[in-house]
Scaffold this active site. Structure first.
Site: not given
Ligand code: 13P
Length: 256
Positions: A9, A11, A94, A96, A165, A171, A211
Site C-alpha cells: 500500500n 498510500k 483502511h 487511515e 492492521e 507506521g 510495520s
C-alpha cells in the site's frame, strides 16, 4: 492451501517517476511468482503502474473507491474506473480512511459490495486502536468491523481478503508480536466460520499489516492463520518489498 498474498500500500507516496521505476523493478523480478503480489499506488498513477506491470505476476489495486456507479461525486473514483485502468483489487476500510476521512462500517459495507460487483478483489481492512486493545476491546472491535461484510454472500467471499492492521502498529515501527497477530487472525477466522461456515473460513486469506519489514516478515508469515502481508513503508523500495515477497515465497514453501 491458501496462497500467500503480499500487498504493498503506497498510500500517498511516490511521484510518477519513482513509482514507475519501483513497478518496473518488481515486474522484472517477478514474471511469475508462487505468491500473489499486489501494489496499490495513488490513483493518478494506476495507469502507468499497470502499464509497467502488465504481463508480470504483479497486480495493481486501488486504495479506495466510492460505492456509486457514476455521477456527481467530485473527487471520487468508482469500481468501474478501477477496473477500466487495469486494477484487479481494491483496499477498503483502511484505518487511515476510517480515522481521517470518517468512513464508517455502514459506508464500508456499501463499498465492499460495489467492489465485488465490479469484479474487484476486495481487501477489507480491520484493526483496533491502541486504547481499544488496552481496554480489552480488540475482539469486539474486529467483530464490529467485519460488519463490512454484511451484504456479502458466501460465494462472493472467494473474492474477499481480510487485512488485520492493528492501528497502533501502523507506521510506528511497533509490530504486533507473532502471538498477538496469530491470536487476532484466529479470532477473525472463527468469526468468518460463524458467518459463513467452515469452508469459507478455511479458504479466506487474512493478511497482517503494521510495520511489516524484511526482518520480521518470515516470522509473521509462518503463523498458521497469517496468509500474507499488507505493507506500507517497506513497500516503497524495491529491495525491502522484494525481501518481504521472498519471505512470503519461503513461508509458502514451508506450508506445502
Ligand atoms: P506500515 O507498514 O508503514 O506500518 O503501514 C501498514 C499499512 O497501513 C499498510 O496498509
Amino acid at each position: 492451501m491458501r496462497q500467500i498474498l503480499v500487498a504493498g500500500n503506497w498510500k500517498m507516496n511516490l511521484l510518477g517517476a519513482a513509482g514507475s521505476s519501483l513497478a518496473t523493478a518488481l515486474a522484472a523480478k517477478y514474471p511469475i511468482s508462487a505468491v500473489e503480489i499486489l501494489v496499490c499506488p495513488p490513483a493518478p498513477y494506476l495507469v502507468s503502474v499497470h502499464a509497467r506491470t502488465s504481463g508480470s505476476a504483479v497486480r495493481v489495486g486501488g486504495q479506495n473507491l466510492y460505492f456509486a456507479p457514476q455521477g456527481a461525486f467530485t473527487g471520487e473514483v468508482c469500481g468501474d474506473m478501477l477496473k477500466d485502468v487495469g486494477c484487479s483489487s481494491v483496499l477498503i476500510g483502511h484505518s487511515e480512511r476510517r480515522q481521517f476521512f470518517g468512513e464508517t462500517d455502514d459506508l464500508l459495507a456499501k463499498k465492499v459490495v460495489a467492489g465485488l460487483q465490479h469484479g474487484l478483489q476486495v481487501v477489507l481492512c480491520v484493526g483496533e486502536l491502541l486504547s481499544e486493545r488496552q481496554s480489552d476491546q480488540t475482539e469486539a472491535v474486529l467483530k464490529r468491523q467485519l460488519s463490512g461484510l454484511a451484504q456479502v454472500s458466501a460465494e462472493q467471499m472467494a473474492n474477499v481478503v481480510i487485512a488485520y492492521e492493528p492501528v497502533w502498529a501502523i507506521g510506528t515501527g511497533v509490530t504486533a508480536s507473532t502471538e498477538q497477530a496469530q491470536q487476532a487472525h484466529a479470532f477473525l477466522r472463527s468469526e468468518l466460520k460463524t458467518l459463513y461456515g467452515e469452508q469459507v473460513s478455511a479458504a479466506t486469506r487474512i493478511l497482517y499489516g503494521g510495520s511489516v519489514k524484511a526482518d520480521n516478515a518470515l516470522e509473521l508469515l509462518s503463523q498458521s492463520d497469517v496468509d500474507g502481508a499488507l505493507v506500507g513503508g517497506a513497500s516503497l523500495k524495491a529491495d525491502s518489498f522484494i525481501s518481504i515477497i521472498e519471505a512470503g515465497i519461503q513461508a509458502m514453501s514451508l506450508r506445502a
